[in-house]
Design an enzyme around this catalytic site. Structure first.
Site, mmCIF file in Angstrom:
data_model
loop_
_atom_site.group_PDB
_atom_site.id
_atom_site.type_symbol
_atom_site.label_atom_id
_atom_site.label_comp_id
_atom_site.label_asym_id
_atom_site.label_seq_id
_atom_site.Cartn_x
_atom_site.Cartn_y
_atom_site.Cartn_z
ATOM 1 N N GLU A 281 35.541 40.357 44.486
ATOM 2 C CA GLU A 281 36.871 40.516 45.095
ATOM 3 C C GLU A 281 37.927 40.737 44.020
ATOM 4 O OE1 GLU A 281 40.378 37.769 45.862
ATOM 5 O OE2 GLU A 281 38.650 36.904 46.898
ATOM 6 N N HIS A 282 37.859 39.960 42.925
ATOM 7 C CA HIS A 282 38.814 40.130 41.833
ATOM 8 C C HIS A 282 38.662 41.496 41.171
ATOM 9 C CE1 HIS A 282 40.644 36.032 40.790
ATOM 10 N NE2 HIS A 282 40.045 35.859 41.958
ATOM 11 N N GLU B 221 40.725 29.356 36.636
ATOM 12 C CA GLU B 221 40.798 28.810 37.993
ATOM 13 C C GLU B 221 39.827 27.640 38.148
ATOM 14 O OE1 GLU B 221 40.212 31.657 41.047
ATOM 15 O OE2 GLU B 221 41.982 32.842 40.553
#
Length: 800
Positions: A56-57, A134
């Site tokens: 997704e990133h 993260e």
């Protein structure tokens, strides 16, 4: 305000297998897309946890056709839109909203990044460090760890027990096996049979379908594939700290709508319900019921209580008693009200909210099949036929019905008719008053639609203490919930000596909502209940929330609500209200405490000092927020600041997040706070100190002239046009326009502010922008830095 639309969008499957939902909403100012891929973190190979999130990133890092600076994120930000993505257990969502004339190009970029991602190794190595940051933050965040621990009562082999975010160890991008797995996952799931595209906008269904077909043409064609098989949950229920969880293994298809319906009524705080009873018995102060997982008949229902762990057994007993009562009731009136409030929510939702709701493919309300599913759910929880007699269904939402006068509409407790804030406009006129009303009914927005906005401001003698602030917020909770369900967003903020009550949304319920809100706020006393403790926020969010407080001069605090109300001075602004709504506001206006004052001064402007505010945080990470106000409140300065903010947004993100790898929370944005315009730069980092973050931000600011010069005339002209388009009536929503006009009032501008701002933007040239950049570098409007570390010394001054 768009007229109510059909509750169901048009749905079909295109020839190449892409499922689409299309919703035509006349009157919307923007268009939105929500793309759901039926694949998530539980569908990746076991040896590569985090692969779905990582992909997704990567998809946002540009393609050969649209490099990073021209990709979807930069394009949407450049047009003042919204864009984001989310990876969940079994789905990955991409969504954005844009002005309608820019929407087609946004869809083109979305399809290109999904179909032909670049995914070179250097990009992957850089982005892995972002996920590592993260992960570090997640592993040190008590709230995140508590959420992860929720699943400890499930079987060890269930994927909910696993780690799926990804980090430096799990994302072995250097290995050929990982690269093959990444490629295979993308090819297997990022194809038409695995996707649902939801489009919402003012375009006709034919136009929306044509856009969907153009999007689909770029996506690889494929059939729907089976996702990874489920692992049985096996357990029925368990306790985890202050949470009760119920697991289900074989629910029918409509179970999701049934669980959402059940949670709505569980969360109600009205008398006769579960939460009200738990509060009366002093067993719990708060309750939040949420379906935290559902897939292919499996579901997990979480009930989180604000309570001591030793009270949980008694809470569980009361909860099962209420559920048994609820299971035996006629749900017809609840279904009717629930459907009505969902329709209201849809009516006031923007394009992006509607598109995301459509992608969920839920019914509007509780269907007959949903009733069957709810009956099964309650049976599996273990409800019985006998229950206590003190329960009753919640009272109907007063704002979903036609306006009714509020009972006991007399004077506010403790006040007399000597207080001018209690007079109606009719009474003031009868006394021969000539001054203009402090509640200004502005004609700056048209009054021929369903939406409106009301701003009511008090200037008080002292700031509310933390205890008083908590009591004021608690007093509004039920009114806020009822108002939100009826299509009105109600907020109250007590920032320094500036208190603000704001209503936006459907105007028909607003007079009634305002009456209830004022009654609740002015009845607060020392015995009023406090709000439940808030969940700790991540450091950067703490700083953002604290910023408005520190943009005002400090004032003493006080705890006596009655005194602060009666000695306050107030004014207000109403926008977009028709004559009927204005007339209905008479009773509410008579309830406003304090002295009306149509010449309240603007909140004190920031000075030219460089002030540092330290905010304590429980996190081990560092964060800094640099607020850079304009040197004056002139519209010319504001226009230049807005164009600067637009130009630097992508570059700041690229420099500090991608190149310097400072952290995952990196942003810059224009903000208006108490009428003051500022550019705000924010970073949270697991490695760099607040002082180091500030140094990088200031180095970036020093480079603004070079950044401006790097844009040719065509590029600058395009940026200026994109900014100007954001304030075009065809693109500006009523809610956004109302907020701009309120900030304009605080800044002392006239009601034709929007026209003046558009004219000022159109006159911006390179030299004006370079001059503005130099004002920013010189801190001519001052700087405010909010940080998790102490002040570094000159030129910074530690604020009082």
């Amino acid at each position: 305000m768009p007229a109510p639309t059909h509750p169901r969008p048009h749905t079909e499957t295109l020839a190449n297998g892409l499922r689409v939902t299309l919703r035509h909403v006349p009157g919307l100012k923007r268009s939105a897309a929500a793309l759901r891929v039926a694949a998530g973190s539980h569908d990746v190979p076991l040896e590569w946890p985090g692969l779905a999130h990582f992909l997704e990133h990567l998809l946002f890092l540009g393609t050969e056709r649209f490099p990073t600076g021209e990709g979807l994120m930069a394009y949407v930000q450049g047009h003042g839109g919204q864009v984001n993505a989310s990876t969940r257990e079994r789905t990955t969502d991409f969504f954005f909203e844009l002005p309608t004339q820019a929407f087609s190009a946004g869809l083109e970029r979305l399809s290109d990044m999904l179909a032909t991602p670049r995914m070179n190794l250097d990009d992957q190595l850089r982005e892995r460090e972002v996920l590592q940051a993260e992960f570090v933050a997640w592993s040190q965040d008590p709230t995140a760890q508590q959420q992860f621990s929720l699943f400890e009562g499930l079987p060890a082999e269930h994927p909910l027990r696993g780690f799926h975010a990804g980090n430096r160890d799990s994302l072995q991008v250097e290995q050929a096996a990982f690269q093959q797995a990444l490629k295979d996952f993308h090819q297997q799931f990022y194809q038409t049979g695995q996707m649902t595209l939801s489009l919402v906008g003012p375009q006709s269904l034919e136009e929306l379908k044509a856009l969907a077909e153009q999007f689909a043409a770029a996506i690889p064609v494929g059939d729907k594939v089976a996702q990874a098989a489920i692992v049985p949950l096996t357990v029925k229920s368990y306790q985890q700290r202050s949470n009760l969880l119920f697991a289900f293994d074989a629910l029918p298809e409509s179970s999701v709508e049934a669980l959402v319906f059940l949670c709505h009524w569980l969360n109600s705080a009205k008398p006769g319900g579960l939460l009200a009873h738990l509060q009366e018995q002093k067993l719990a102060d708060g309750l939040k019921a949420t379906p935290v997982y559902h897939f292919n008949g499996q579901a997990l229902l979480q009930l989180e209580f604000t309570a001591r762990a030793e009270s949980l057994n008694a809470i569980r007993e009361q909860m099962l008693d209420w559920l048994s009562f609820f299971a035996q009731q006629d749900w017809s009136p609840l279904r009717k009200e629930y459907a009505a409030l969902l329709e209201r929510q849809q009516q006031v939702s923007g394009a992006l909210q509607r598109a995301r709701l459509d992608s969920e493919q839920l019914e509007i309300g509780l269907s007959d099949k949903g009733v069957e599913a709810l009956t099964q759910i309650l049976g599996e929880i273990g409800t019985v036929d006998n229950f206590s007699g003190h329960w009753h269904l919640p009272a109907a939402n007063p704002f979903l019905r036609a306006n009714e006068p509020l009972a006991n509409a007399g004077l506010i407790r403790g006040q007399t008719s000597a207080h001018r804030g209690l007079r109606t406009f009719a009474q003031d006129r009868s006394r021969g008053r000539r001054e203009r009303s402090p509640m200004q009914f502005s004609q700056a927005l048209p009054d021929n639609n369903d939406e409106g906005a009301i701003y009511l401001r008090w200037q008080v003698e002292a700031a509310a203490s933390a205890d008083l602030h908590s009591r004021l917020q608690r007093s509004l909770q039920q009114t806020q919930q009822d108002a939100r369900e009826a299509g009105v967003e109600l907020t109250f903020s007590a920032t320094g000596n500036q208190w603000l009550l704001k209503l936006t949304g459907l105007q028909e319920p607003m007079p009634n909502v305002l009456e209830h809100a004022l009654k609740s706020l002015t009845e607060v006393d020392a015995n009023s209940p406090r709000s439940a403790p808030e969940t700790p926020l991540m450091p950067i969010r703490q700083l953002i929330n604290a910023l408005p407080e520190f943009c005002l001069e400090p004032v003493p605090t006080a705890d006596d609500a009655k005194h602060l109300w009666t000695t306050s001075r107030w004014d207000g602004l109403a926008l977009g209200l028709n004559q009927q709504t204005q007339s209905a506001m008479g009773l509410a206006l008579s309830r406003i405490p304090g002295t009306p004052d149509n010449q309240l001064p603007a909140p004190s402007a920031l000075d030219s000092r460089q002030l540092w505010h330290q905010i304590d945080s429980a996190s081990s990470e560092h964060a800094a927020l640099l607020c850079c106000p304009t040197a004056s409140r002139s519209i010319t300065d504001e226009a230049a600041w807005r164009l600067l903010a637009l130009i630097v947004q992508t570059s700041f993100y690229q420099r500090l997040r991608v190149e310097l790898k400072l952290g995952y929370a990196v942003f810059s944005a224009l903000r208006q706070i108490h009428g003051q315009t500022a550019i705000v730069f924010g970073v949270q980092s697991p490695t760099a100190s607040a002082l180091e973050i500030l140094g990088h931000a200031q180095a970036f600011i020093e480079g603004l002239p070079a950044l401006i010069e790097s844009h040719d005339d065509t590029s600058l002209s395009q940026h200026r046009q994109n900014l100007s388009d954001q304030f075009n009536d065809a693109n500006l929503s009523g809610k956004d326009a109302a907020e701009l006009l309120w900030q304009a009032k605080l800044a002392g501008h006239s009601s034709d502010y929007l026209e003046q701002l558009s004219a000022a933007i159109s006159q911006l040239d390179r030299q004006t922008l370079l001059t503005a950049a130099q004002h920013l570098i010189n801190a001519e409007g001052g700087y405010r830095c909010l940080a998790t570390d102490s002040a570094p010394g000159a030129p910074w001054q530690a604020a009082n």
